[in-house]
Design an enzyme around this catalytic site. Structure first.
Site, PDB file in Angstrom:
ATOM      1  CE1 TYR A   1      -3.753  -2.348   0.184  1.00  0.00           C
ATOM      2  CE2 TYR A   1      -2.627  -3.312   2.059  1.00  0.00           C
ATOM      3  CZ  TYR A   1      -3.613  -3.368   1.102  1.00  0.00           C
ATOM      4  OH  TYR A   1      -4.460  -4.443   1.054  1.00  0.00           O
TER       5      TYR A   1
ATOM      6  CG  ASN B   1      -9.734   2.293  -1.467  1.00  0.00           C
ATOM      7  OD1 ASN B   1     -10.188   1.158  -1.444  1.00  0.00           O
ATOM      8  ND2 ASN B   1      -8.438   2.548  -1.401  1.00  0.00           N
TER       9      ASN B   1
ATOM     10  CG  HIS C   1     -13.006  -8.075  -2.387  1.00  0.00           C
ATOM     11  ND1 HIS C   1     -12.616  -7.707  -3.656  1.00  0.00           N
ATOM     12  CD2 HIS C   1     -12.080  -7.548  -1.548  1.00  0.00           C
ATOM     13  CE1 HIS C   1     -11.486  -7.014  -3.572  1.00  0.00           C
ATOM     14  NE2 HIS C   1     -11.151  -6.902  -2.305  1.00  0.00           N
TER      15      HIS C   1
ATOM     16  CG  ASP D   1     -28.242  -2.937  -2.939  1.00  0.00           C
ATOM     17  OD1 ASP D   1     -27.883  -3.141  -4.124  1.00  0.00           O
ATOM     18  OD2 ASP D   1     -28.774  -3.818  -2.231  1.00  0.00           O
TER      19      ASP D   1
ATOM     20  CG  HIS E   1      -9.301  -0.844  -5.361  1.00  0.00           C
ATOM     21  ND1 HIS E   1      -9.849  -1.163  -4.139  1.00  0.00           N
ATOM     22  CD2 HIS E   1     -10.281  -1.010  -6.280  1.00  0.00           C
ATOM     23  CE1 HIS E   1     -11.108  -1.521  -4.318  1.00  0.00           C
ATOM     24  NE2 HIS E   1     -11.392  -1.432  -5.608  1.00  0.00           N
TER      25      HIS E   1
ATOM     26  NE  ARG F   1      -6.243  -8.957  -1.141  1.00  0.00           N
ATOM     27  CZ  ARG F   1      -6.615  -8.450   0.033  1.00  0.00           C
ATOM     28  NH1 ARG F   1      -7.544  -7.513   0.080  1.00  0.00           N
ATOM     29  NH2 ARG F   1      -6.058  -8.876   1.145  1.00  0.00           N
TER      30      ARG F   1
END
EC number: 4.2.1.10
Length: 148
Positions: free
Chosen positions: A23, A75, A81, A88, A101, A112
């Site tokens: 990251y 993000n 997932h 919704d 991401h 993922r």
């Protein structure tokens, strides 16, 4: 002036500390600062929320509709997932959004690779580290008709 909401999902509060090999070393505060500077130059206003709780993100999306938010950058992190509820909520408010991401989710574990958001998003940007957010904001500017 448009209002753009930036939503950061679970564990993103640990950016800069958590798995920097995946990251990066940039913190969430650094990302938000860069985005704020970009938005100010373009004449737009940004709002932010990071939450580890799905319901807080959903409530914020619902509030965005009432507030007249023009665009969402999200993000969803691990909720990508798993969360039909977030999907919704985004569909329910009918605000255009970009899924972002930090890592390239398609180069990672098979679980993922599936997103509950990508088929209803304006677009998906992944794999460019913190720059993924900047690219998403530039795309939002274009969609909103603002020069980049």
């Amino acid at each position: 002036m448009a209002t753009i909401l930036v939503l950061h999902g679970p564990n993103l509060n640990l950016l800069g500390l958590r798995e920097p090999g995946i990251y990066g070393a940039t913190t969430l505060a650094d990302i938000n600062q860069t985005l704020s500077e970009m938005a100010t130059k373009a004449g737009h206003h940004l709002q932010y929320l990071q939450s580890n709780a799905e319901y807080e993100l959903i409530d914020r999306i619902h509030d965005a509709r009432k507030e007249g938010v023009d665009f969402i950058i999200i993000n969803p992190a691990a909720f990508t997932h798993t969360s039909v509820a977030l999907r919704d909520a985004l569909l329910g408010v009918d605000i255009p959004f970009i899924e972002v991401h930090l890592s390239n989710v398609h180069k990672r574990e098979a679980f993922r690779h599936h997103s509950f958001f990508s088929d209803v998003a304006q677009g998906v940007i992944c794999g460019f580290g913190a720059t993924s957010y900047e690219l998403a904001l530039q795309a939002a500017f274009k969609i909103l008709g603002t020069p980049v």
